[in-house]
Design an enzyme around this catalytic site. Structure first.
Site, PDB file in Angstrom:
ATOM      1  N   ARG A  83      42.559  45.079  50.175  1.00 15.89           N
ATOM      2  CA  ARG A  83      42.061  45.358  48.816  1.00 15.89           C
ATOM      3  C   ARG A  83      42.361  46.785  48.378  1.00 15.89           C
ATOM      4  O   ARG A  83      41.572  47.392  47.659  1.00 15.89           O
ATOM      5  CB  ARG A  83      40.549  45.108  48.708  1.00 15.89           C
ATOM      6  CG  ARG A  83      40.135  43.676  48.812  1.00 15.89           C
ATOM      7  CD  ARG A  83      40.169  42.997  47.434  1.00 15.89           C
ATOM      8  NE  ARG A  83      39.903  41.579  47.586  1.00 15.89           N
ATOM      9  CZ  ARG A  83      38.685  41.050  47.529  1.00 15.89           C
ATOM     10  NH1 ARG A  83      37.655  41.804  47.264  1.00 15.89           N
ATOM     11  NH2 ARG A  83      38.523  39.763  47.707  1.00 15.89           N
ATOM     12  N   ARG A 104      39.567  47.445  42.071  1.00 13.02           N
ATOM     13  CA  ARG A 104      38.650  48.171  41.195  1.00 13.02           C
ATOM     14  C   ARG A 104      38.307  49.592  41.625  1.00 13.02           C
ATOM     15  O   ARG A 104      37.744  50.343  40.841  1.00 13.02           O
ATOM     16  CB  ARG A 104      37.360  47.358  41.026  1.00 13.02           C
ATOM     17  CG  ARG A 104      37.543  46.203  40.063  1.00 13.02           C
ATOM     18  CD  ARG A 104      36.373  45.277  40.083  1.00 13.02           C
ATOM     19  NE  ARG A 104      36.266  44.647  41.395  1.00 13.02           N
ATOM     20  CZ  ARG A 104      35.320  43.785  41.738  1.00 13.02           C
ATOM     21  NH1 ARG A 104      34.392  43.461  40.881  1.00 13.02           N
ATOM     22  NH2 ARG A 104      35.312  43.253  42.935  1.00 13.02           N
ATOM     23  N   ARG A 150      43.802  46.301  33.771  1.00 17.42           N
ATOM     24  CA  ARG A 150      43.191  44.977  33.752  1.00 17.42           C
ATOM     25  C   ARG A 150      42.412  44.666  32.482  1.00 17.42           C
ATOM     26  O   ARG A 150      41.965  43.532  32.292  1.00 17.42           O
ATOM     27  CB  ARG A 150      42.281  44.817  34.977  1.00 17.42           C
ATOM     28  CG  ARG A 150      42.978  44.401  36.273  1.00 17.42           C
ATOM     29  CD  ARG A 150      43.480  42.949  36.194  1.00 17.42           C
ATOM     30  NE  ARG A 150      42.504  42.105  35.512  1.00 17.42           N
ATOM     31  CZ  ARG A 150      41.399  41.659  36.070  1.00 17.42           C
ATOM     32  NH1 ARG A 150      41.143  41.905  37.314  1.00 17.42           N
ATOM     33  NH2 ARG A 150      40.550  40.946  35.391  1.00 17.42           N
ATOM     34  N   ASP A 161      45.696  36.383  44.685  1.00 20.72           N
ATOM     35  CA  ASP A 161      44.402  35.990  45.237  1.00 20.72           C
ATOM     36  C   ASP A 161      44.582  34.718  46.038  1.00 20.72           C
ATOM     37  O   ASP A 161      45.535  33.957  45.801  1.00 20.72           O
ATOM     38  CB  ASP A 161      43.366  35.767  44.120  1.00 20.72           C
ATOM     39  CG  ASP A 161      41.957  35.741  44.688  1.00 20.72           C
ATOM     40  OD1 ASP A 161      41.366  36.824  44.837  1.00 20.72           O
ATOM     41  OD2 ASP A 161      41.460  34.652  45.037  1.00 20.72           O
ATOM     42  N   TYR A 188      35.391  27.521  49.759  1.00 23.27           N
ATOM     43  CA  TYR A 188      35.220  27.660  48.302  1.00 23.27           C
ATOM     44  C   TYR A 188      35.283  26.295  47.610  1.00 23.27           C
ATOM     45  O   TYR A 188      34.502  26.002  46.707  1.00 23.27           O
ATOM     46  CB  TYR A 188      36.295  28.582  47.720  1.00 23.27           C
ATOM     47  CG  TYR A 188      36.024  30.038  47.994  1.00 23.27           C
ATOM     48  CD1 TYR A 188      34.979  30.699  47.354  1.00 23.27           C
ATOM     49  CD2 TYR A 188      36.787  30.754  48.904  1.00 23.27           C
ATOM     50  CE1 TYR A 188      34.715  32.039  47.608  1.00 23.27           C
ATOM     51  CE2 TYR A 188      36.541  32.096  49.171  1.00 23.27           C
ATOM     52  CZ  TYR A 188      35.495  32.736  48.519  1.00 23.27           C
ATOM     53  OH  TYR A 188      35.228  34.052  48.784  1.00 23.27           O
TER      54      TYR A 188
HETATM   55  O1  CP3 Z   1      44.891  44.755  47.511  1.00 17.08           O
HETATM   56  C1  CP3 Z   1      44.859  43.657  48.100  1.00 17.08           C
HETATM   57  O2  CP3 Z   1      44.271  43.474  49.180  1.00 17.08           O
HETATM   58  C2  CP3 Z   1      45.664  42.505  47.524  1.00 17.08           C
HETATM   59  C3  CP3 Z   1      45.003  41.643  46.624  1.00 17.08           C
HETATM   60  C4  CP3 Z   1      43.954  40.643  47.043  1.00 17.08           C
HETATM   61  C5  CP3 Z   1      42.981  40.200  46.130  1.00 17.08           C
HETATM   62  N1  CP3 Z   1      42.297  39.163  46.693  1.00 17.08           N
HETATM   63  C6  CP3 Z   1      42.799  40.735  44.785  1.00 17.08           C
HETATM   64  C7  CP3 Z   1      41.473  40.599  44.153  1.00 17.08           C
HETATM   65  C8  CP3 Z   1      43.789  39.915  48.211  1.00 17.08           C
HETATM   66  C9  CP3 Z   1      44.528  40.029  49.537  1.00 17.08           C
HETATM   67  C10 CP3 Z   1      42.732  38.978  47.980  1.00 17.08           C
HETATM   68  C11 CP3 Z   1      42.315  37.969  48.950  1.00 17.08           C
HETATM   69  C12 CP3 Z   1      41.016  37.319  48.791  1.00 17.08           C
HETATM   70  N2  CP3 Z   1      40.459  36.796  47.646  1.00 17.08           N
HETATM   71  C13 CP3 Z   1      40.154  37.006  49.858  1.00 17.08           C
HETATM   72  C14 CP3 Z   1      40.432  37.324  51.294  1.00 17.08           C
HETATM   73  C15 CP3 Z   1      40.226  38.774  51.545  1.00 17.08           C
HETATM   74  C16 CP3 Z   1      38.799  39.178  51.737  1.00 17.08           C
HETATM   75  O3  CP3 Z   1      38.364  40.056  51.005  1.00 17.08           O
HETATM   76  O4  CP3 Z   1      38.154  38.667  52.646  1.00 17.08           O
HETATM   77  C17 CP3 Z   1      39.038  36.352  49.345  1.00 17.08           C
HETATM   78  C18 CP3 Z   1      37.843  35.865  50.113  1.00 17.08           C
HETATM   79  C19 CP3 Z   1      39.245  36.211  47.941  1.00 17.08           C
HETATM   80  C20 CP3 Z   1      38.367  35.580  46.942  1.00 17.08           C
HETATM   81  C21 CP3 Z   1      37.905  36.604  45.985  1.00 17.08           C
HETATM   82  N3  CP3 Z   1      38.653  37.026  44.904  1.00 17.08           N
HETATM   83  C22 CP3 Z   1      36.712  37.374  46.021  1.00 17.08           C
HETATM   84  C23 CP3 Z   1      35.617  37.230  47.039  1.00 17.08           C
HETATM   85  C24 CP3 Z   1      36.776  38.283  44.944  1.00 17.08           C
HETATM   86  C25 CP3 Z   1      35.803  39.380  44.591  1.00 17.08           C
HETATM   87  C26 CP3 Z   1      34.886  39.027  43.476  1.00 17.08           C
HETATM   88  C27 CP3 Z   1      34.203  40.261  42.948  1.00 17.08           C
HETATM   89  O5  CP3 Z   1      34.331  40.534  41.748  1.00 17.08           O
HETATM   90  O6  CP3 Z   1      33.545  40.968  43.728  1.00 17.08           O
HETATM   91  C28 CP3 Z   1      37.983  38.046  44.273  1.00 17.08           C
HETATM   92  C29 CP3 Z   1      38.491  38.793  43.103  1.00 17.08           C
HETATM   93  C30 CP3 Z   1      39.565  39.761  43.390  1.00 17.08           C
HETATM   94  N4  CP3 Z   1      40.655  39.507  44.148  1.00 17.08           N
HETATM   95  C31 CP3 Z   1      39.651  41.085  42.876  1.00 17.08           C
HETATM   96  C32 CP3 Z   1      40.869  41.601  43.327  1.00 17.08           C
HETATM   97  C33 CP3 Z   1      41.465  42.945  43.011  1.00 17.08           C
HETATM   98  C34 CP3 Z   1      38.653  41.726  41.929  1.00 17.08           C
HETATM   99  C35 CP3 Z   1      38.857  41.114  40.582  1.00 17.08           C
HETATM  100  C36 CP3 Z   1      38.589  42.071  39.464  1.00 17.08           C
HETATM  101  O7  CP3 Z   1      39.313  43.055  39.329  1.00 17.08           O
HETATM  102  O8  CP3 Z   1      37.687  41.757  38.676  1.00 17.08           O
END
Ligand code: CP3
Length: 340
Positions: free
Chosen positions: A26, A30, A39, A75, A150
């Site tokens: 990540r 954010r 974004r 994602d 999920y």
């Molecule tokens: O920088 C990186 O690591 C690459 C991008 C990446 C994202 N999601 C972008 C993202 C990666 C590798 C993921 C994988 C992902 N997505 C996982 C596995 C990694 C982990 O953290 O265990 C999981 C479980 C998800 C599902 C998911 N998507 C979650 C739990 C969330 C967070 C929700 C929140 O708002 O707290 C997301 C959203 C997400 N994926 C964001 C990003 C940058 C935030 C979205 C935003 O900007 O609003």
């Protein structure tokens, strides 16, 4: 330009360089003001379908922190959305599924992924590889279990109760579901590899919620089906949170590198994984908010403990929290890079 001699590829293939490579799960997201600015006006999934945004957001942390690898901005639910599963990523919550998958009839909604379903990924990866030169791009997919959690729960879950009930009540349906998800995850990784990703990571973020016995019976064969065909193709990383009891079994799934969260020190993780293991991790992300002297000592400890493994990729034990100070992340990267 070749990434073969990059610190990441070297460490991941058990030929470590003078210091561990460093990147952060990540790292795009954010915590970066430039990410938040880009974004504005698009949903998460819209951004994940726009090659220019994918490319720019992926590059932001590489420029800012000077990390040793990029990870594709996407994602784990992107391939599901691409085959028509109704899913939304709700800010502050995570993926929410419109109609959860709980019956055999529901499986019909999980058709195989074709490269033409995700042309924006191919386009963005090609552009990124050209831009990044010798810096490797990490592609990724969600592992079958984490995707299933999920889909079955309908969204994020604390106890994964519906998922666990399904696997035990109807093992046949469970294995059919995970079989389909393995096909999708494999295809999503394949698209990224064909477009030039140098390394791939399989995120089984929530596998640590399972007992070892259940992991072996209900999950391992499907993660292996994703990872094993990639042996000798590209280096692979396999990660989950809270997987201390599962590390040995996770290694059997076939990845070259096993990600470890902050709960198990890397020397102990290397012991549990067995000879020749390469580890990734495992700074506690919560400590990014601690005094620098505390954080510095922790970074040094992680690097020292990582030396006992056949290779070490420095990372956090889980993703960068949105509240992290980006300057602290830059400083952590610089510190690791100074430790020869
Ligand atoms: O920088 C990186 O690591 C690459 C991008 C990446 C994202 N999601 C972008 C993202 C990666 C590798 C993921 C994988 C992902 N997505 C996982 C596995 C990694 C982990 O953290 O265990 C999981 C479980 C998800 C599902 C998911 N998507 C979650 C739990 C969330 C967070 C929700 C929140 O708002 O707290 C997301 C959203 C997400 N994926 C964001 C990003 C940058 C935030 C979205 C935003 O900007 O609003």
């Amino acid at each position: 330009m070749s990434t073969t001699e990059s610190l990441l590829v070297r460490a991941a293939t058990g030929r470590p360089g003078p210091r561990p490579p460093v990147w952060f799960m990540r790292q795009a997201g954010r915590s970066l003001p430039e990410y938040r600015a880009l974004r504005v006006g698009s949903s998460m999934l819209e951004a994940c379908r726009t090659p220019e945004l994918i490319t720019e957001i992926t590059l932001q942390p590489v420029r800012r922190h000077g990390v040793d690898a990029a990870i594709l901005f996407s994602d784990i639910v992107v391939p599901l959305a691409a085959i028509g599963v109704g899913v939304e990523i709700v800010a502050g919550t995570g993926p929410v599924i419109e109609k959860p998958i709980r019956t055999e009839a529901d499986l019909d909604r999980l058709r195989p992924l074709e490269p033409d379903d995700v042309p924006f990924v191919t386009e963005a990866v090609r552009a990124l590889v050209a831009e990044l030169g010798p810096t490797p791009l990490i592609g990724f997919a969600g592992a079958p279990f984490t995707l299933a959690s999920y889909l079955v729960e309908g969204g994020p879950s604390r106890d994964h109760a519906l998922t666990k009930a399904l696997m035990h009540d109807d093992p046949e349906l469970w294995h059919a579901l995970l079989g389909r998800l393995a096909v999708i995850a494999r295809a999503f990784l394949q698209v990224q590899i064909e477009a030039g990703a140098a390394v791939v990571q399989l995120f089984d973020s929530w596998a640590g919620t399972l007992s070892l016995a259940d992991y072996r019976r209900f999950v391992l064969p499907h993660s292996r089906a994703v990872l094993e065909p990639l042996a000798g193709v590209v280096p692979t990383i396999h990660f989950g949170v809270g997987t201390g009891e599962l590390l040995g079994a996770m290694r059997e799934a076939g990845a070259g590198v096993v990600g470890v969260d902050w709960r198990v020190p890397l020397d102990e993780a290397a012991r549990r994984l067995g000879p020749g293991a390469v580890v990734q991790g495992n700074l506690d992300p919560a400590l990014l908010g601690a005094e620098w002297s505390v954080l510095e000592a922790e970074v040094r400890r992680v690097v020292d403990e990582g030396r006992t493994a056949a290779g070490h990729v420095f990372n956090l034990g889980h993703g960068v929290p949105p509240t992290a100070d980006p300057d602290v992340l830059t400083r952590v990267a610089e510190l690791v890079q100074s430790l020869g």
